[in-house]
Write an enzyme that holds these catalytic residues in place. Structure first.
Site, mmCIF file in Angstrom:
data_model
loop_
_atom_site.group_PDB
_atom_site.id
_atom_site.type_symbol
_atom_site.label_atom_id
_atom_site.label_comp_id
_atom_site.label_asym_id
_atom_site.label_seq_id
_atom_site.Cartn_x
_atom_site.Cartn_y
_atom_site.Cartn_z
ATOM 1 N N ASP A 52 11.627 46.912 73.749
ATOM 2 C CA ASP A 52 12.562 47.774 72.867
ATOM 3 C C ASP A 52 12.078 47.003 71.364
ATOM 4 O O ASP A 52 12.943 47.714 70.638
ATOM 5 C CB ASP A 52 13.783 48.035 73.250
ATOM 6 C CG ASP A 52 14.550 46.354 73.541
ATOM 7 O OD1 ASP A 52 13.658 45.539 73.368
ATOM 8 O OD2 ASP A 52 15.676 46.672 74.016
ATOM 9 N N SER A 53 11.606 45.940 71.088
ATOM 10 C CA SER A 53 11.397 45.617 70.054
ATOM 11 C C SER A 53 10.663 46.213 69.432
ATOM 12 O O SER A 53 9.892 46.181 67.925
ATOM 13 C CB SER A 53 10.808 43.941 70.600
ATOM 14 O OG SER A 53 9.224 44.241 71.120
ATOM 15 N N ASP A 91 10.609 48.328 78.816
ATOM 16 C CA ASP A 91 12.158 48.129 78.674
ATOM 17 C C ASP A 91 13.174 48.850 78.560
ATOM 18 O O ASP A 91 12.441 50.236 78.110
ATOM 19 C CB ASP A 91 12.347 47.635 77.179
ATOM 20 C CG ASP A 91 12.556 46.208 77.518
ATOM 21 O OD1 ASP A 91 12.812 45.806 78.643
ATOM 22 O OD2 ASP A 91 12.332 45.246 75.980
ATOM 23 N N LYS A 121 12.361 46.989 82.725
ATOM 24 C CA LYS A 121 12.898 45.478 82.395
ATOM 25 C C LYS A 121 14.474 46.433 82.666
ATOM 26 O O LYS A 121 14.395 47.447 81.251
ATOM 27 C CB LYS A 121 12.075 44.961 81.474
ATOM 28 C CG LYS A 121 12.838 43.258 81.588
ATOM 29 C CD LYS A 121 12.318 42.296 80.525
ATOM 30 C CE LYS A 121 11.668 42.914 79.446
ATOM 31 N NZ LYS A 121 13.009 42.901 78.541
ATOM 32 N N GLU A 123 18.124 44.407 80.461
ATOM 33 C CA GLU A 123 18.420 43.100 79.944
ATOM 34 C C GLU A 123 20.436 42.830 80.970
ATOM 35 O O GLU A 123 20.642 43.645 80.516
ATOM 36 C CB GLU A 123 19.518 43.355 78.785
ATOM 37 C CG GLU A 123 17.267 43.095 78.095
ATOM 38 C CD GLU A 123 18.011 43.298 76.646
ATOM 39 O OE1 GLU A 123 19.169 42.749 75.528
ATOM 40 O OE2 GLU A 123 16.835 42.991 75.350
ATOM 41 N N GLU A 190 15.325 34.444 77.969
ATOM 42 C CA GLU A 190 15.142 33.877 76.494
ATOM 43 C C GLU A 190 16.136 33.465 75.668
ATOM 44 O O GLU A 190 17.309 33.379 76.008
ATOM 45 C CB GLU A 190 15.141 35.508 76.203
ATOM 46 C CG GLU A 190 15.489 35.608 74.817
ATOM 47 C CD GLU A 190 14.937 36.872 73.781
ATOM 48 O OE1 GLU A 190 14.961 38.188 74.999
ATOM 49 O OE2 GLU A 190 14.730 37.109 72.787
HETATM 50 N N1 LIG Z 1 8.921 40.527 66.400
HETATM 51 C C1 LIG Z 1 10.404 40.544 67.249
HETATM 52 N N2 LIG Z 1 10.342 39.635 67.871
HETATM 53 C C2 LIG Z 1 10.844 39.040 69.217
HETATM 54 O O1 LIG Z 1 10.655 38.079 69.679
HETATM 55 C C3 LIG Z 1 12.005 39.603 69.380
HETATM 56 C C4 LIG Z 1 11.910 40.366 68.821
HETATM 57 N N3 LIG Z 1 11.378 40.830 67.605
HETATM 58 N N4 LIG Z 1 12.865 41.330 69.184
HETATM 59 C C5 LIG Z 1 13.813 41.626 70.121
HETATM 60 C C6 LIG Z 1 14.042 40.383 70.769
HETATM 61 C C7 LIG Z 1 15.078 39.426 69.382
HETATM 62 N N5 LIG Z 1 14.578 38.337 69.740
HETATM 63 C C8 LIG Z 1 14.760 37.266 68.254
HETATM 64 C C9 LIG Z 1 15.024 37.608 67.002
HETATM 65 C C10 LIG Z 1 15.171 37.380 66.003
HETATM 66 C C11 LIG Z 1 15.392 35.714 66.378
HETATM 67 C C12 LIG Z 1 15.793 35.199 65.664
HETATM 68 O O2 LIG Z 1 15.893 35.176 64.082
HETATM 69 N N6 LIG Z 1 16.096 33.055 65.737
HETATM 70 C C13 LIG Z 1 15.964 32.160 65.046
HETATM 71 C C14 LIG Z 1 16.838 31.318 65.404
HETATM 72 C C15 LIG Z 1 18.265 32.195 65.777
HETATM 73 C C16 LIG Z 1 19.167 30.888 65.591
HETATM 74 O O3 LIG Z 1 18.895 29.701 65.876
HETATM 75 O O4 LIG Z 1 20.541 31.677 64.668
HETATM 76 C C17 LIG Z 1 14.577 31.706 64.495
HETATM 77 O O5 LIG Z 1 14.320 30.841 63.266
HETATM 78 O O6 LIG Z 1 13.605 31.331 65.700
HETATM 79 C C18 LIG Z 1 15.588 35.358 68.259
HETATM 80 C C19 LIG Z 1 15.141 35.944 68.512
HETATM 81 C C20 LIG Z 1 13.317 37.940 70.379
HETATM 82 N N7 LIG Z 1 12.821 39.493 69.936
HETATM 83 C C1 LIG Z 2 11.488 39.659 73.574
HETATM 84 C C2 LIG Z 2 10.646 40.205 75.428
HETATM 85 C C3 LIG Z 2 10.824 40.068 76.024
HETATM 86 C C4 LIG Z 2 10.970 42.414 75.081
HETATM 87 O O1 LIG Z 2 12.001 42.078 75.546
HETATM 88 C C5 LIG Z 2 10.832 43.275 74.154
HETATM 89 O O2 LIG Z 2 10.685 42.710 73.082
HETATM 90 O O3 LIG Z 2 11.242 43.623 73.795
HETATM 91 MG MG LIG Z 3 13.817 43.856 75.135
#
Ligand SMILES: Nc1nc(=O)c2c([nH]1)NC[C@@H]1CN(c3ccc(C(=O)N[C@@H](CCC(=O)O)C(=O)O)cc3)CN21
Ligand SMILES: CC(C)C(=O)C(=O)O
Ligand SMILES: [Mg+2]
Length: 272
Positions: A52-53, A91, A121, A123, A190
């Site tokens: 769903d990303s 998803d 999948k 959540e 995750e």
């Molecule tokens: N492009 C993308 N990558 C992903 O891994 C992803 C998606 N989209 N969409 C669905 C979910 C959402 N996810 C995500 C999206 C953003 C962060 C993020 O902003 N992480 C920050 C840290 C945030 C914090 O610690 O407060 C980083 O800097 O990595 C994490 C997981 C993982 N998945």
């Molecule tokens: C980050 C993965 C596991 C996911 O659920 C997605 O891409 O939607």
């Molecule tokens: Mg997903």
């Protein structure tokens, strides 16, 4: 006919458990269209997740919450139609499965019949055990997803690592175990501390697939646009294995320059 390349052996759900038993890491990437799915399949990626990303990567949404089943199905069909070997996991988007095991089954059946998915999948943990059990009884393999679950970002208080303190870690192990005992064939972890991911991986007989969960899990998954460096920002847990965004921009610039300079099309691209 005889000189055609032999069809590769398909990845089936039981191969995931076998890979864990042999200690062979499972490789998983997202895919949202036929072109990239075909490339990743040829590259030997075991599992393609139509995530769903697709919401933030392909559809320009701010996250995964707005994504609908109607938006997912064409992507699932494109990916499942393009693979020869990889297992295709769809998803279930936010709002399409939570209300009841019956709602979950109805949505999953659409992913199978209309999308050609091989597994779905969802959540969540213990509270979805009945959902997982009904799908499994119905012949639909389920991949679980615990830890940071983006569809509940609003409740979790942002994109945060889950299972940090002892109580949260215990709850996470319990949730992973609950979906596994209900029949899940694998569980995505995750954004969980690496040590907690190790514990979950030891407790579960089915493989764990990590994303921001360290290296001591049974497989890894990344969003392909992060993995390939398609966008300027990528999450901390992703490595950019290429800079495809810059490469593609360069190709578009070269094309524009050739058109403006009338060097493209050349004679070989033109008809008499
Ligand atoms: N492009 C993308 N990558 C992903 O891994 C992803 C998606 N989209 N969409 C669905 C979910 C959402 N996810 C995500 C999206 C953003 C962060 C993020 O902003 N992480 C920050 C840290 C945030 C914090 O610690 O407060 C980083 O800097 O990595 C994490 C997981 C993982 N998945
Ligand atoms: C980050 C993965 C596991 C996911 O659920 C997605 O891409 O939607
Ligand atoms: Mg997903």
């Amino acid at each position: 006919m005889s000189d055609a390349a032999p069809a590769p052996r398909r990845v089936r759900v039981h191969h995931l458990r076998q890979a864990k038993e042999r200690g062979e890491p499972i490789t998983m990437l997202t895919a949202y269209d036929a072109v990239t799915a075909g490339i990743f399949d040829e590259a030997g990626i075991d599992v393609l997740l139509v995530g769903d990303s697709i919401g933030n990567t392909m559809l320009g949404y701010s996250g995964t919450i707005p994504v609908t089943v109607e938006e997912m199905i064409p992507a699932v069909r494109a990916v499942s139609g393009a693979v020869r070997r990889a297992l295709v996991v769809a998803d279930l988007p936010f709002g399409s499965y939570e209300a009841s095991p019956e709602q979950c089954l109805a949505t999953s059946v659409r992913m199978f019949k209309e999308g050609g998915a091989h597994a779905v999948k969802l959540e969540g943990g213990a509270h979805l055990a009945e959902h997982v059990a009904l799908l499994t009884r119905s012949g639909i393999p389920v991949v679980g997803h615990v830890g940071f679950t983006p569809q509940s970002e609003n409740l979790l208080g942002g994109k945060r690592v889950q299972g940090r303190d002892d109580e949260a870690a215990e709850r996470l192990v319990g949730d992973a175990l609950a979906v596994a005992q209900a029949g899940a064939v694998a569980v995505v972890l995750e954004m969980v501390p690496a040590a907690v991911a190790v514990r979950v991986s030891e407790v579960l007989e089915v493989p764990t697939i990590g994303i921001g969960a360290g290296s001591d899990v049974d497989g890894q998954v990344l969003v392909w646009t992060d993995m390939a460096g398609m966008t300027s920002w990528s999450p901390r847990f992703a490595r950019r294995f290429a800079e495809l965004g810059a490469e593609l921009r360069g190709a578009a610039q070269a094309y524009a320059q050739a058109v403006r300079g009338r060097t493209f099309p050349a004679a070989e691209h033109s008809f008499e």
